[in-house]
Design a protein around this motif. Structure first.
Motif, PDB file in Angstrom:
ATOM      1  N   GLY A   1       1.728   7.583   2.611  1.00  6.95           N
ATOM      2  CA  GLY A   1       2.933   6.773   2.620  1.00  6.95           C
ATOM      3  C   GLY A   1       3.541   6.759   4.010  1.00  6.95           C
ATOM      4  O   GLY A   1       3.457   7.753   4.744  1.00  6.95           O
ATOM      5  N   PHE A   2       4.139   5.665   4.373  1.00  5.05           N
ATOM      6  CA  PHE A   2       4.698   5.499   5.711  1.00  5.05           C
ATOM      7  C   PHE A   2       5.792   6.534   5.981  1.00  5.05           C
ATOM      8  O   PHE A   2       6.711   6.711   5.178  1.00  5.05           O
ATOM      9  CB  PHE A   2       5.265   4.086   5.858  1.00  5.05           C
ATOM     10  N   GLU A   3       5.665   7.241   7.133  1.00  2.00           N
ATOM     11  CA  GLU A   3       6.626   8.261   7.546  1.00  2.00           C
ATOM     12  C   GLU A   3       6.856   9.300   6.446  1.00  2.00           C
ATOM     13  O   GLU A   3       7.964   9.812   6.290  1.00  2.00           O
ATOM     14  CB  GLU A   3       7.967   7.606   7.933  1.00  2.00           C
ATOM     15  N   SER A   4       5.800   9.612   5.696  1.00  5.98           N
ATOM     16  CA  SER A   4       5.915  10.565   4.582  1.00  5.98           C
ATOM     17  C   SER A   4       4.774  11.573   4.622  1.00  5.98           C
ATOM     18  O   SER A   4       4.264  11.991   3.580  1.00  5.98           O
ATOM     19  CB  SER A   4       5.902   9.817   3.235  1.00  5.98           C
TER      20      SER A   4
ATOM     21  N   VAL B   1       0.838  -1.205   0.000  1.00  4.79           N
ATOM     22  CA  VAL B   1       0.000   0.000   0.000  1.00  4.79           C
ATOM     23  C   VAL B   1       0.873   1.256   0.000  1.00  4.79           C
ATOM     24  O   VAL B   1       0.461   2.293  -0.550  1.00  4.79           O
ATOM     25  CB  VAL B   1      -0.985   0.019   1.194  1.00  4.79           C
ATOM     26  N   SER B   2       2.073   1.174   0.575  1.00  5.06           N
ATOM     27  CA  SER B   2       2.976   2.325   0.533  1.00  5.06           C
ATOM     28  C   SER B   2       3.461   2.580  -0.887  1.00  5.06           C
ATOM     29  O   SER B   2       3.654   3.729  -1.299  1.00  5.06           O
ATOM     30  CB  SER B   2       4.168   2.102   1.475  1.00  5.06           C
ATOM     31  N   LEU B   3       3.656   1.506  -1.652  1.00  6.97           N
ATOM     32  CA  LEU B   3       4.013   1.671  -3.067  1.00  6.97           C
ATOM     33  C   LEU B   3       2.936   2.423  -3.836  1.00  6.97           C
ATOM     34  O   LEU B   3       3.221   3.172  -4.764  1.00  6.97           O
ATOM     35  CB  LEU B   3       4.247   0.298  -3.706  1.00  6.97           C
ATOM     36  N   LEU B   4       1.691   2.221  -3.422  1.00  5.93           N
ATOM     37  CA  LEU B   4       0.564   2.851  -4.101  1.00  5.93           C
ATOM     38  C   LEU B   4       0.198   4.210  -3.512  1.00  5.93           C
ATOM     39  O   LEU B   4      -0.711   4.871  -3.995  1.00  5.93           O
ATOM     40  CB  LEU B   4      -0.662   1.928  -4.020  1.00  5.93           C
TER      41      LEU B   4
ATOM     42  N   GLY C   1       5.035   6.686  -2.671  1.00  3.85           N
ATOM     43  CA  GLY C   1       5.471   5.605  -3.537  1.00  3.85           C
ATOM     44  C   GLY C   1       6.631   4.784  -3.005  1.00  3.85           C
ATOM     45  O   GLY C   1       6.642   4.353  -1.860  1.00  3.85           O
ATOM     46  N   LEU C   2       7.633   4.574  -3.853  1.00  6.12           N
ATOM     47  CA  LEU C   2       8.755   3.694  -3.545  1.00  6.12           C
ATOM     48  C   LEU C   2       9.496   4.120  -2.285  1.00  6.12           C
ATOM     49  O   LEU C   2       9.912   3.274  -1.484  1.00  6.12           O
ATOM     50  CB  LEU C   2       9.723   3.657  -4.733  1.00  6.12           C
ATOM     51  N   ASP C   3       9.654   5.412  -2.088  1.00  5.66           N
ATOM     52  CA  ASP C   3      10.379   5.899  -0.921  1.00  5.66           C
ATOM     53  C   ASP C   3       9.688   5.452   0.372  1.00  5.66           C
ATOM     54  O   ASP C   3      10.341   5.007   1.325  1.00  5.66           O
ATOM     55  CB  ASP C   3      10.474   7.428  -0.954  1.00  5.66           C
ATOM     56  N   ALA C   4       8.361   5.542   0.407  1.00  4.90           N
ATOM     57  CA  ALA C   4       7.599   5.120   1.581  1.00  4.90           C
ATOM     58  C   ALA C   4       7.682   3.605   1.765  1.00  4.90           C
ATOM     59  O   ALA C   4       7.776   3.108   2.890  1.00  4.90           O
ATOM     60  CB  ALA C   4       6.144   5.558   1.457  1.00  4.90           C
ATOM     61  N   ALA C   5       7.633   2.868   0.654  1.00  8.54           N
ATOM     62  CA  ALA C   5       7.714   1.412   0.731  1.00  8.54           C
ATOM     63  C   ALA C   5       9.061   0.969   1.310  1.00  8.54           C
ATOM     64  O   ALA C   5       9.131   0.029   2.110  1.00  8.54           O
ATOM     65  CB  ALA C   5       7.510   0.802  -0.654  1.00  8.54           C
ATOM     66  N   LEU C   6      10.132   1.644   0.911  1.00  3.55           N
ATOM     67  CA  LEU C   6      11.456   1.319   1.436  1.00  3.55           C
ATOM     68  C   LEU C   6      11.541   1.636   2.927  1.00  3.55           C
ATOM     69  O   LEU C   6      12.207   0.926   3.689  1.00  3.55           O
ATOM     70  CB  LEU C   6      12.531   2.080   0.668  1.00  3.55           C
TER      71      LEU C   6
END
Length: 422
Positions: A298-301, A79-82, A86-91
């Motif tokens: 996004g996580f921590e974003s 879900v963070s990718l989406l 995006g990718l930064d949150a997923a990482l």
């Protein structure tokens, strides 16, 4: 109660391997109260080792909730990718929110009697070290003065220290109040555990943290209504609370301020600055969440989209809600954090899983005499309350939460097995 089976029987491990495994658990347990770095280092080693040590097929066959709980981690990455980031949150999820994966090593620990003993002693040592640190800070920072502004921390910041003290109080209360467990303790344990409980409660008072205080009331009250011995201990705790309110000035006012909310010029606020900041953050974040409802920021974003949202709302809106107690990074609520950062899809899944496990294990909590179930249920209730005020679900505090869900899931499966046999 069985949690999982190791790929290789414990007895077949080499002595060196076995000792290293136990030593890592001891160091990890001590670190839980004294060191972030220790948790990260020893926890990571235990996690990676357990990936090869666990029997995946047997574990999931015995408890399919194990797979459900594990799926939290990859779903958060997806879900963070989406999300907006995006990718930064997923990482960031991949690096910083692996706490759900810790059910893997804990599933092995829970079926290892010697491992549990080592972990328990390590936790006790870590807690004692944290008490000593708190005593030093009480003298150096507060000069032994008790007052409404006194807030004694330890190795952790004040909020986390209060959180850990609340959890340790509930665990110790559950162990001491369980008749069978108490009867099996040796003389040292019967002296040490009550002392640790009293110290945990005393330092919880000195921390002056409202959320953990109120959560402790709730967790101990849950235990108190589940058995006669627990109820007697709850009455003793009530006496302790009264004495604390008498001896420590300002504690009652601070607790009461947690509920001091009012509507002023159409804004829900509070006379307490900290409460007002939290209420304003909740209001603004709830409004912003509606614009990124499905997958969140996004996580921590969250800081950039939150600032843009407030800027778009205009100066009047900013002046109404944003002041010194307002945070652009922290939602000060685990429930709101999940909604805002990971979206409603993940929110429904995550809290749905937690809610179902709590509901399904409710009967077992009152009917079962299993100390694991008693402790895990009360500890879960305690943390669910603290999550209202703290964004703890994705931080180090998660180490207390996910293993308790694992225990509840085992209780649910055990109850289901009994029904099938009947």
């Amino acid at each position: 109660m069985e949690y999982s089976q190791p790929k290789w029987p414990i007895e077949s491990e080499s002595k060196i391997s076995r000792n290293i495994w136990l030593s890592l658990w001891a160091l990890f347990a001590v670190s839980m109260f004294v060191s972030k770095s220790g948790i990260s280092i020893f926890g990571t080693i235990l996690l990676l080792w357990s990936l090869f040590k666990i029997n995946w097929k047997a574990t999931i066959r015995q408890n399919y909730w194990f797979a459900v709980l594990l799926s939290i981690y990859p779903l958060a990455i997806l879900v963070s990718l989406l999300s907006i980031a995006g990718l930064d949150a997923a990482l960031k999820v991949a690096r910083e929110w692996a706490w759900p994966l810790y059910i893997i090593p804990f599933s092995l620990l829970f079926q290892d009697k010697k491992g549990i003993k080592v972990f328990s002693w390590g936790s006790a040592i870590g807690l004692i070290a944290a008490f000593i640190k708190a005593i030093v800070l009480f003298g150096s920072d507060w000069h032994w003065a008790l007052g409404s502004q006194t807030r004694v921390a330890s190795f952790w910041d004040i909020s986390r220290w209060g959180y850990f003290l609340s959890c340790s109080s509930v665990v110790l209360f559950a162990l001491i109040g369980h008749s069978v467990t108490w009867s099996k303790m040796n003389r040292l344990q019967k002296v040490a555990l009550p002392l640790l409980l009293v110290c945990s409660l005393v330092f919880l008072v000195l921390s002056n943290t409202r959320g953990p205080w109120l959560a402790t009331f709730l967790g101990l009250a849950a235990l108190g209504v589940s058995g006669k011995r627990y109820f007697k201990m709850l009455c003793a705790f009530a006496v302790f609370v009264v004495l604390s309110l008498v001896v420590t000035p300002g504690v009652l006012d601070r607790l009461e301020s947690s509920f001091s909310a009012k509507t002023e010029n159409g804004v829900v606020t509070s006379k307490d600055a900290s409460n007002a900041g939290r209420l304003h953050m909740w209001q603004v974040n709830l409004e912003m969440a509606q614009e990124n409802l499905f997958f969140g920021t996004g996580f921590e974003s969250v800081e950039k989209p939150l600032r843009e949202f407030i800027e778009k709302k205009g100066t009047e809106y900013r002046n109404r809600y944003v002041f010194s107690e307002f945070s652009f990074r922290d939602q000060h609520s685990s429930y709101l954090q999940i909604l805002v950062q990971l979206g409603i899809v993940f929110f429904v899944f995550f809290w749905g899983v937690v809610g179902i496990l709590v509901l399904l294990s409710f009967r077992a909590f009152f009917k079962s005499q299993d100390v694991w179930v008693k402790t895990a249920f009360a500890l879960t209730v305690t943390q669910l309350f603290m999550f209202i005020f703290y964004s703890s679900i994705s931080s180090f505090e998660g180490l207390w939460f996910y293993p308790t869900l694992l225990v509840l899931s085992a209780a649910v499966m055990q109850h289901k097995a009994k029904l099938n046999i009947a």
